[in-house]
Structures are given as C-alpha cells and as structure tokens.
Write a protein that holds these residues in place. Structure first.
Motif, PDB file in Angstrom:
ATOM      1  N   THR A 286      -4.613   6.149   1.549  1.00  0.00           N
ATOM      2  CA  THR A 286      -3.189   6.498   1.387  1.00  0.00           C
ATOM      3  C   THR A 286      -2.582   5.737   0.214  1.00  0.00           C
ATOM      4  O   THR A 286      -1.835   6.307  -0.598  1.00  0.00           O
ATOM      5  CB  THR A 286      -2.409   6.165   2.673  1.00  0.00           C
ATOM      6  OG1 THR A 286      -2.994   6.845   3.780  1.00  0.00           O
ATOM      7  CG2 THR A 286      -0.945   6.577   2.546  1.00  0.00           C
ATOM      8  N   LEU A 289      -3.891   7.136  -3.079  1.00  0.00           N
ATOM      9  CA  LEU A 289      -3.271   8.442  -3.349  1.00  0.00           C
ATOM     10  C   LEU A 289      -1.840   8.257  -3.854  1.00  0.00           C
ATOM     11  O   LEU A 289      -1.397   8.952  -4.776  1.00  0.00           O
ATOM     12  CB  LEU A 289      -3.278   9.303  -2.085  1.00  0.00           C
ATOM     13  CG  LEU A 289      -4.621   9.910  -1.672  1.00  0.00           C
ATOM     14  CD1 LEU A 289      -4.498  10.614  -0.315  1.00  0.00           C
ATOM     15  CD2 LEU A 289      -5.114  10.898  -2.725  1.00  0.00           C
ATOM     16  N   SER A 292      -1.993   6.996  -7.421  1.00  0.00           N
ATOM     17  CA  SER A 292      -2.407   8.100  -8.299  1.00  0.00           C
ATOM     18  C   SER A 292      -1.244   9.041  -8.567  1.00  0.00           C
ATOM     19  O   SER A 292      -1.053   9.511  -9.696  1.00  0.00           O
ATOM     20  CB  SER A 292      -3.569   8.873  -7.664  1.00  0.00           C
ATOM     21  OG  SER A 292      -4.685   8.026  -7.467  1.00  0.00           O
TER      22      SER A 292
END
Length: 312
Positions: A286, A289, A292
């Motif tokens: 998580t 992500l 990113s």
C-alpha cells in the motif's frame, strides 16, 4: 542537431552523477547519524551544514570564481535575504528532525508534495492561478501521500508533521524568493543567495541549538574522544550538504528545465530503493503504491506546467 563533444558528454554525466550522489548521500547519512548512529541533534547537524555552506560558498565564488560574486545592494535587500534565510533554515531543520522518526522512503514521498504547497502559496501571495489541468495533476500527488501514510508501517505523527512543515517551508521559500527578489537589481543566483542565507541561518541555529539541545557541543566533543569517526562523518556530511546546492545549480545551468524535472523525479525513486536496501525498513505494498501515485502526479504536474507555459 550538433552532437556535443565527448568531453562535454562526460562532463554532463559526471555532473549528474555527482548531483545524484550528493543528494542521496546527504539524505542517507543524515538518517544514519540521527537514527542509527544515535547522534540525536538535528539542529546542531543543520548548523554544521549551514556553516559549511557559508564557508565553501565564499571560497567557491571569491577564490575559485565558480560563479560571479554578487553583492547585497541595500538594507531592504538584506532584510529580504534574512527572511528567506530563516525560512530556508526552518525547512532544513524540519527535514532533519523528521529523519529521526521516519524512514527515508516515507520522507521522500512526503517531500514529493512540494508542487502542491508551491501552487497554494503562489495563489495566496501573488494570486497566480494555474490551469485546471495543473490543479487536477495535484490530486494524485496528495492522494498518493494519503495512501502512503495509511500503509506506512513506521508512521510517526510528530515526524510526519515535521516533514510536512519542512516541505511547506521549502515551497514558501521558493515562492517568496520570486516575490521578494523579483527586480533585476535584486535578483541573485542560487549560489550567491545561499552564501548570504547560510550565515543568517547560522545566526538563528546557534542559539536554538544551545537552548534546545542542552550541552550538544560538550556531548559531541565527548563522542569524538570516544570515537573519532563522528568528526569525519560530520565533516563529510556538511561538505555533501554544500555539494547538493552546488551541483543543483550546475545541473540547472547545464541542462534544460525538463531534464532537471525528469532527473529529480527519478532521484527520489532511487533514494527510496537505496534507503530500503541499506536500512531494511519495512515497507508495505500500500505504501509503495501510494508513493508511486505521488510520483506519477508530480510528473503530470510538470507536464501540465510545461504545457501552460507553451500556451502563453
């Protein structure tokens, strides 16, 4: 298109490599000193950085003629530089304090929100509006940090507040620099501005360190007697802090703005990977992500800004 000579290409590659190494190196070494080594004095560490920046900036410009020396032309200009120096000082101290509590990967994710704060301060202080596309690009920047915060195993509220404050101060300094030193007579390049801001920062940091970090000088001397490596670590760390500013200026001078943006985005990702490999801090899917998504948002923001400048 004329291909630059090999020597020019080698200089460019070497310059960018040094820029990466100094940026990532000072970040990792700060983290090591403040968390792993146990040197829990971020204000004193920042004081060392600013002293090095002050001395080495003067040497680079007065003796080595790296860039032309610009002079302060009035008391008003000096007061403006002092204001910028205080904000610059707060941004560096806040960033160093945050590294005591947060992993480098999360620190970099929060630092990526600088465009968000820059857009806010630019609007509040100059009423400058961006295109709707530029503002939309900031949505994934903030969303990514929110996701990364929720998925960060080593989340620390005080460290988070310090890192957000440091990021906001960095953005405020950038906007204020454009507002306060906007006339041709007052404009200073980043290296001259650093040379004048650093002593101002030292003036603020010295009493702050003495008051808030009790007997820090005596403790540092005692540490040096027990382990001389702390002296070399602090010296090397301080020189790296100056190289960050010097190489940033030189890379800006010798490359395009677009190249700088791309390299900057990649640098953050490289710092995250290296820090995880060195410090072994736990990361979640998580959190990665979220980071990113933030990086994607920064790239979209850069593209939107570039497009809006083209359309003017």
């Amino acid at each position: 298109m004329r291909v630059p000579p090999l020597s020019g290409q080698l200089f460019g590659v070497s310059l960018i490599s040094l820029w990466y190494a100094s940026n990532i190196g000072v970040l990792l070494l700060n983290k090591y000193l403040l968390s792993n080594y146990g040197f829990k004095y971020p204000i004193f560490l920042t004081l060392c950085h600013m002293m090095a920046c002050s001395i080495l900036s003067y040497i680079a410009m007065s003796w080595m003629k790296v860039v032309p020396l610009q002079t302060v032309r009035s008391k008003v200009q000096f007061m403006k530089i002092t204001s910028l120096g205080l904000i610059f000082c707060l941004s560096v101290v806040g960033g160093n304090i945050s590294l005591k509590y947060l992993p480098v990967s999360f620190n970099q994710a929060i630092g990526s929100t600088t465009p968000f704060f820059t857009a806010i301060f630019a609007y509040l202080m100059t009423l400058k509006k961006e295109t709707w596309l530029t503002y939309m690009a900031l949505v994934p920047v903030i969303t990514g940090v929110m996701i990364a915060s929720g998925g960060e195993p080593s989340f620390h509220l005080f460290g988070f507040i310090m890192c957000i404050s440091a990021t906001a101060a960095r953005a405020l300094k950038s906007v204020l620099q454009g507002v306060l030193l906007s006339s041709d007579a007052e404009k200073l390049n980043s290296m001259n501005l650093l040379m004048y801001m650093a002593p101002v920062a030292v003036g603020f940091l010295l009493p702050a360190s003495i008051i808030m970090e009790e007997n820090v000088l005596g403790i540092t001397i005692q540490l040096a007697r027990e382990d001389s490596s702390i002296v070399w670590l602090l010296l090397f760390n301080s020189v790296l802090a100056y190289l960050v500013n010097l190489t940033n200026f030189l890379v800006t001078k010798h490359t395009s703005e677009l190249t700088l943006q791309v390299l900057g985005n990649a640098k953050g990702a490289v710092a995250v990977v290296i820090s995880i490999m060195i410090f072994k801090n736990p990361v979640s899917i998580t959190g990665m992500l979220g980071y990113s998504l933030t990086v994607i948002g920064v790239i979209l923001y850069s593209e939107a800004k570039k497009r809006s400048k083209r359309d003017i």
